[in-house]
Design a protein around this motif. Structure first.
Motif, PDB file in Angstrom:
ATOM      1  N   GLY A 144       4.503 -15.289   2.301  1.00 23.36           N
ATOM      2  CA  GLY A 144       3.388 -14.654   1.592  1.00 23.36           C
ATOM      3  C   GLY A 144       2.690 -13.623   2.460  1.00 23.36           C
ATOM      4  N   ALA A 145       2.552 -13.916   3.742  1.00 24.08           N
ATOM      5  CA  ALA A 145       1.929 -12.962   4.662  1.00 24.08           C
ATOM      6  C   ALA A 145       2.750 -11.683   4.746  1.00 24.08           C
ATOM      7  CB  ALA A 145       1.776 -13.590   6.042  1.00 24.08           C
ATOM      8  N   GLU A 146       4.080 -11.812   4.769  1.00 20.67           N
ATOM      9  CA  GLU A 146       4.965 -10.648   4.808  1.00 20.67           C
ATOM     10  C   GLU A 146       4.827  -9.815   3.534  1.00 20.67           C
ATOM     11  OE1 GLU A 146       7.935  -7.889   5.799  1.00 20.67           O
ATOM     12  OE2 GLU A 146       6.807  -9.307   7.035  1.00 20.67           O
ATOM     13  N   ILE A 147       4.786 -10.487   2.397  1.00 25.40           N
ATOM     14  CA  ILE A 147       4.650  -9.770   1.121  1.00 25.40           C
ATOM     15  C   ILE A 147       3.323  -9.020   1.070  1.00 25.40           C
ATOM     16  CG2 ILE A 147       4.401 -10.082  -1.378  1.00 25.40           C
ATOM     17  CD1 ILE A 147       6.382 -12.459  -1.072  1.00 25.40           C
ATOM     18  N   CYS A 148       2.258  -9.693   1.457  1.00 29.01           N
ATOM     19  CA  CYS A 148       0.934  -9.056   1.444  1.00 29.01           C
ATOM     20  C   CYS A 148       0.887  -7.857   2.389  1.00 29.01           C
ATOM     21  CB  CYS A 148      -0.145 -10.073   1.814  1.00 29.01           C
ATOM     22  SG  CYS A 148      -0.431 -11.335   0.558  1.00 29.01           S
ATOM     23  N   ALA A 149       1.544  -7.977   3.548  1.00 34.08           N
ATOM     24  CA  ALA A 149       1.575  -6.862   4.501  1.00 34.08           C
ATOM     25  C   ALA A 149       2.315  -5.672   3.910  1.00 34.08           C
ATOM     26  CB  ALA A 149       2.227  -7.310   5.807  1.00 34.08           C
ATOM     27  N   ARG A 150       3.429  -5.938   3.239  1.00 39.05           N
ATOM     28  CA  ARG A 150       4.195  -4.835   2.650  1.00 39.05           C
ATOM     29  C   ARG A 150       3.415  -4.161   1.518  1.00 39.05           C
ATOM     30  NH1 ARG A 150      10.705  -5.856   2.633  1.00 39.05           N
ATOM     31  NH2 ARG A 150      10.834  -7.091   4.555  1.00 39.05           N
ATOM     32  N   VAL A 151       2.696  -4.951   0.755  1.00 41.29           N
ATOM     33  CA  VAL A 151       1.843  -4.372  -0.288  1.00 41.29           C
ATOM     34  C   VAL A 151       0.786  -3.481   0.352  1.00 41.29           C
ATOM     35  CG1 VAL A 151       0.088  -4.915  -2.025  1.00 41.29           C
ATOM     36  CG2 VAL A 151       2.233  -6.201  -1.982  1.00 41.29           C
ATOM     37  N   MET A 152       0.163  -3.976   1.413  1.00 39.71           N
ATOM     38  CA  MET A 152      -0.903  -3.236   2.092  1.00 39.71           C
ATOM     39  C   MET A 152      -0.389  -1.922   2.675  1.00 39.71           C
ATOM     40  SD  MET A 152      -4.134  -3.625   2.823  1.00 39.71           S
ATOM     41  CE  MET A 152      -5.353  -2.841   3.873  1.00 39.71           C
ATOM     42  N   GLU A 153       0.850  -1.914   3.127  1.00 43.24           N
ATOM     43  CA  GLU A 153       1.415  -0.747   3.798  1.00 43.24           C
ATOM     44  C   GLU A 153       2.095   0.236   2.849  1.00 43.24           C
ATOM     45  OE1 GLU A 153       2.410  -3.278   7.895  1.00 43.24           O
ATOM     46  OE2 GLU A 153       4.020  -2.736   6.503  1.00 43.24           O
ATOM     47  N   SER A 154       2.025  -0.027   1.542  1.00 45.63           N
ATOM     48  CA  SER A 154       2.701   0.824   0.565  1.00 45.63           C
ATOM     49  C   SER A 154       1.735   1.281  -0.517  1.00 45.63           C
ATOM     50  CB  SER A 154       3.864   0.054  -0.081  1.00 45.63           C
ATOM     51  OG  SER A 154       3.363  -0.962  -0.939  1.00 45.63           O
ATOM     52  N   SER A 155       2.220   2.134  -1.376  1.00 44.55           N
ATOM     53  CA  SER A 155       1.385   2.626  -2.480  1.00 44.55           C
ATOM     54  C   SER A 155       1.061   1.525  -3.479  1.00 44.55           C
ATOM     55  CB  SER A 155       2.097   3.778  -3.196  1.00 44.55           C
ATOM     56  OG  SER A 155       3.366   3.353  -3.693  1.00 44.55           O
ATOM     57  N   THR A 156       1.772   0.408  -3.410  1.00 47.65           N
ATOM     58  CA  THR A 156       1.480  -0.720  -4.310  1.00 47.65           C
ATOM     59  C   THR A 156       0.062  -1.235  -4.100  1.00 47.65           C
ATOM     60  OG1 THR A 156       3.817  -1.342  -4.292  1.00 47.65           O
ATOM     61  CG2 THR A 156       2.271  -3.024  -5.026  1.00 47.65           C
ATOM     62  N   PHE A 157      -0.465  -1.061  -2.888  1.00 52.40           N
ATOM     63  CA  PHE A 157      -1.846  -1.487  -2.612  1.00 52.40           C
ATOM     64  C   PHE A 157      -2.830  -0.890  -3.612  1.00 52.40           C
ATOM     65  CE2 PHE A 157      -5.903  -0.386  -0.530  1.00 52.40           C
ATOM     66  CZ  PHE A 157      -6.399  -1.663  -0.298  1.00 52.40           C
ATOM     67  N   PHE A 158      -2.596   0.357  -4.004  1.00 59.34           N
ATOM     68  CA  PHE A 158      -3.534   1.045  -4.894  1.00 59.34           C
ATOM     69  C   PHE A 158      -3.407   0.577  -6.344  1.00 59.34           C
ATOM     70  CE2 PHE A 158      -2.717   3.877  -1.290  1.00 59.34           C
ATOM     71  CZ  PHE A 158      -4.006   4.012  -0.808  1.00 59.34           C
ATOM     72  N   GLU A 159      -2.387  -0.263  -6.620  1.00 66.08           N
ATOM     73  CA  GLU A 159      -2.241  -0.836  -7.960  1.00 66.08           C
ATOM     74  C   GLU A 159      -3.083  -2.097  -8.134  1.00 66.08           C
ATOM     75  OE1 GLU A 159      -0.696   0.509 -10.378  1.00 66.08           O
ATOM     76  OE2 GLU A 159       0.666   1.961  -9.462  1.00 66.08           O
ATOM     77  N   LEU A 160      -3.522  -2.687  -7.020  1.00 65.66           N
ATOM     78  CA  LEU A 160      -4.247  -3.957  -7.106  1.00 65.66           C
ATOM     79  C   LEU A 160      -5.684  -3.747  -7.575  1.00 65.66           C
ATOM     80  CD1 LEU A 160      -3.106  -5.750  -3.814  1.00 65.66           C
ATOM     81  CD2 LEU A 160      -2.402  -6.309  -6.157  1.00 65.66           C
ATOM     82  N   ASP A 161      -6.115  -4.618  -8.489  1.00 64.57           N
ATOM     83  CA  ASP A 161      -7.513  -4.632  -8.935  1.00 64.57           C
ATOM     84  C   ASP A 161      -8.321  -5.693  -8.200  1.00 64.57           C
ATOM     85  OD1 ASP A 161      -7.061  -2.572 -10.698  1.00 64.57           O
ATOM     86  OD2 ASP A 161      -6.798  -3.862 -12.457  1.00 64.57           O
ATOM     87  N   ALA A 162      -7.654  -6.489  -7.382  1.00 63.04           N
ATOM     88  CA  ALA A 162      -8.328  -7.538  -6.598  1.00 63.04           C
ATOM     89  C   ALA A 162      -7.431  -7.855  -5.407  1.00 63.04           C
ATOM     90  CB  ALA A 162      -8.559  -8.789  -7.447  1.00 63.04           C
ATOM     91  N   PRO A 163      -7.990  -8.415  -4.336  1.00 67.26           N
ATOM     92  CA  PRO A 163      -7.147  -8.815  -3.207  1.00 67.26           C
ATOM     93  C   PRO A 163      -6.094  -9.842  -3.619  1.00 67.26           C
ATOM     94  CG  PRO A 163      -9.473  -8.826  -2.587  1.00 67.26           C
ATOM     95  CD  PRO A 163      -9.431  -8.640  -4.066  1.00 67.26           C
ATOM     96  N   ALA A 164      -4.962  -9.839  -2.920  1.00 64.51           N
ATOM     97  CA  ALA A 164      -3.912 -10.826  -3.165  1.00 64.51           C
ATOM     98  C   ALA A 164      -4.324 -12.182  -2.590  1.00 64.51           C
ATOM     99  CB  ALA A 164      -2.604 -10.360  -2.542  1.00 64.51           C
ATOM    100  N   TRP A 165      -3.670 -13.227  -3.071  1.00 60.44           N
ATOM    101  CA  TRP A 165      -3.988 -14.598  -2.647  1.00 60.44           C
ATOM    102  C   TRP A 165      -2.681 -15.299  -2.285  1.00 60.44           C
ATOM    103  CZ3 TRP A 165      -8.852 -17.355  -3.149  1.00 60.44           C
ATOM    104  CH2 TRP A 165      -8.775 -18.722  -2.871  1.00 60.44           C
ATOM    105  N   ARG A 166      -2.682 -16.021  -1.171  1.00 59.98           N
ATOM    106  CA  ARG A 166      -1.512 -16.811  -0.767  1.00 59.98           C
ATOM    107  C   ARG A 166      -1.774 -18.291  -1.024  1.00 59.98           C
ATOM    108  NH1 ARG A 166      -0.646 -16.271   5.177  1.00 59.98           N
ATOM    109  NH2 ARG A 166      -2.891 -15.967   5.224  1.00 59.98           N
ATOM    110  N   VAL A 167      -0.850 -18.936  -1.726  1.00 57.42           N
ATOM    111  CA  VAL A 167      -0.860 -20.391  -1.884  1.00 57.42           C
ATOM    112  C   VAL A 167       0.282 -20.920  -1.019  1.00 57.42           C
ATOM    113  CG1 VAL A 167      -0.615 -22.325  -3.483  1.00 57.42           C
ATOM    114  CG2 VAL A 167      -1.735 -20.215  -4.238  1.00 57.42           C
TER     115      VAL A 167
END
Length: 366
Positions: free
Chosen positions: A301-324
Motif C-alpha cells: 500500500g505504501a508503494e501504491i500511495c507513493a506512485r500515486v503521489m509521484e504521478s498525475s494520478t495524485f491530481f485525480e484524488l478528492d481525498a487522501p488515500a488510506w492504507r488498511v
C-alpha cells in the motif's frame, strides 16, 4: 465481465455463495479449489515440457504438505518430482543451479517463512544472474508455497513476504486470489525465463472458486503484470491482492447495501505492478483505499500511495488515500489477538467511510 455493484445482484449471489466471489460466468462455471487449480497447472506444464520438474519437502510420495503436488510423483516418477531434506538453503541452491543449466524447476517452500533460509540463492543468485550475465543465462525458476497469515501458528510462521520480494529487481512476484488466477499465473510463471516468487495462501487452498471452460483448458494462461477488476464501482477504488481481495469484496458487498459502489482491483502481480489499472480506476472514482495483510511500513500500500503521489494520478484524488494493513506487530499466537492483527471487512468499510467523508485525520485519531 465484472459484476455490477447492484445490491439486488449481490443479495442474490450472497444466498448462492457464502463469499460472493466476483468472477466471469460464475453461476455456469465449475467450482475448483485453489489446490486443484495449482495441481492442474503444474501437471499440464510438466506434460508439455520435460524440462519442468518439482522439488521440495514431501512433494513426492506424501503428495505435498498441502496436497498441491498430489499424484504428480506417481505420474512422473522420482526424476521429476523430488523429495528433499529439510534444508531450504540446499535445495533452493540446487534448483537455481538447475535453472542455470537449462531446466525449469518449481521449488516449493512448505511456507515462505522458511524461504529466509534460502534468501541468498533467491536474491543474489536467481534474481541477479540474468542481468549480470548480459542476458546470456536465463533463470527460469518458480519459488512457490504458502505465504501470509495461516491460523494459530505464531509469529515465525505467519507473515506476508509480498513487500519483501517485490522490493527486488530481477524477480517477478505473483500473488493470486482465485482458482483462475492460480492456474493461469502458475502456467505463465513456469514459462517465463525470469525467476518468479509465487505467493499462495494456506487458507485459500481448500476454497472452491468458479472456473470457466476457458480456464479449465490446458491452453489457459494469464499474463503476469495485469490486474483484474473484480468488481466495478464508481465511488471509490479498493486495491488488493491475494487473500486481502476476499476481505475487500466482503466489505464491498456490505457497502453496496448502503449505496456505496467500490471498484475492487485484484492486482494479481506485485512486480511488475499494474499501476495503469489503478490510475484508470482512480480517475473514475477519485478516491483510493489499499488493503493488504502485511505490515504497514514499506508495504505494498505504501508503494501504491507513493506512485500515486509521484504521478498525475495524485491530481485525480478528492481525498487522501488510506492504507488498511495488518497490525505493526509480530503475529500473536492467541486466536483472539490473531483476528485483531489482520485486516477485517469492517476495517475496510471504516476506511472507505473516512475517505469518502474526508475525515481521515478524525478517524486516525480514534
Amino acid at each position: 465481465m465484472a459484476l455490477k455493484s447492484s445490491p439486488v445482484v449481490f443479495g442474490l449471489l450472497a444466498r448462492l455463495s457464502r463469499r460472493s466471489f466476483s468472477t466471469s460466468k460464475a453461476l455456469a462455471s465449475k467450482p475448483v479449489t485453489v489446490r486443484d487449480a495449482l495441481n492442474q497447472a503444474i501437471d499440464e506444464e510438466m506434460e508439455k515440457d520435460e524440462r519442468v520438474f518439482v522439488m521440495g519437502e514431501e512433494v513426492a510420495q506424501y503428495d505435498g504438505a498441502y496436497k498441491v503436488t498430489r499424484g504428480l510423483w506417481k505420474k512422473y516418477g522420482d526424476k521429476r518430482v523430488i523429495d528433499t531434506p529439510i534444508t531450504e538453503i540446499g535445495f533452493a541452491g540446487i534448483a537455481v543451479g538447475a535453472a542455470f543449466g537449462g531446466l525449469r524447476p518449481i521449488c516449493e517452500f512448505m511456507t515462505f517463512n522458511f524461504s529466509m533460509q534460502a534468501i541468498d540463492h533467491i536474491i543474489n543468485s536467481a534474481a541477479k544472474t540474468y542481468y549480470m550475465s548480459g542476458g546470456q543465462i536465463p533463470v527460469p525458476i518458480v519459488f512457490r508455497g504458502p505465504n501470509g497469515a495461516a491460523s494459530g501458528v505464531g509469529a515465525q510462521h505467519s507473515q506476508c513476504f509480498g513487500a519483501w520480494y517485490s522490493h527486488c529487481p530481477g524477480l517477478k512476484v505473483v500473488m493470486p486470489f482465485s482458482s483462475e488466477d492460480h492456474k493461469g499465473l502458475m502456467k505463465a510463471s513456469i514459462r517465463v525465463n525470469d525467476p518468479v516468487v509465487f505467493l499462495e495462501d494456506e487458507i485459500l487452498y481448500g476454497i472452491p472458486f468458479p472456473m470457466s471452460d476457458e480456464a479449465l483448458s490446458p491452453d489457459f494462461v494469464l499474463p503476469i503484470g495485469k490486474a483484474k477488476v473484480e468488481r466495478e464501482g464508481k465511488h471509490i477504488t479498493v486495491v488488493c491482492a491475494g487473500r486481502a481481495t476476499d476481505t475487500a469484496l466482503q466489505a464491498a458487498n456490505e457497502l453496496a447495501g448502503n449505496g456505496i459502489e467500490c471498484e475492487v482491483i485484484n492486482l494479481r502481480s506485485l512486480r511488475p505492478l499494474d499501476f495503469d489499472a489503478i490510475a484508470r480506476s482512480v480517475a473514475k472514482t477519485h478516491h483510493l483505499v489499499t488493503v493488504e495483510q502485511g505490515w504497514p511500513q514499506s508495504g505494498i500500500g505504501a508503494e501504491i500511495c507513493a506512485r500515486v503521489m509521484e504521478s498525475s494520478t495524485f491530481f485525480e484524488l478528492d481525498a487522501p488515500a488510506w492504507r488498511v494493513t495488518g497490525a505493526d506487530v509480530p503475529m500473536p499466537y492467541a486466536s483472539s489477538l490473531e483476528v485483531l492483527a489482520l485486516p477485517r471487512p469492517k476495517d475496510v468499510t471504516a476506511a472507505v467511510a473516512a475517505v469518502l467523508g474526508n475525515k481521515i485525520s478524525e478517524a486516525a485519531s480514534q
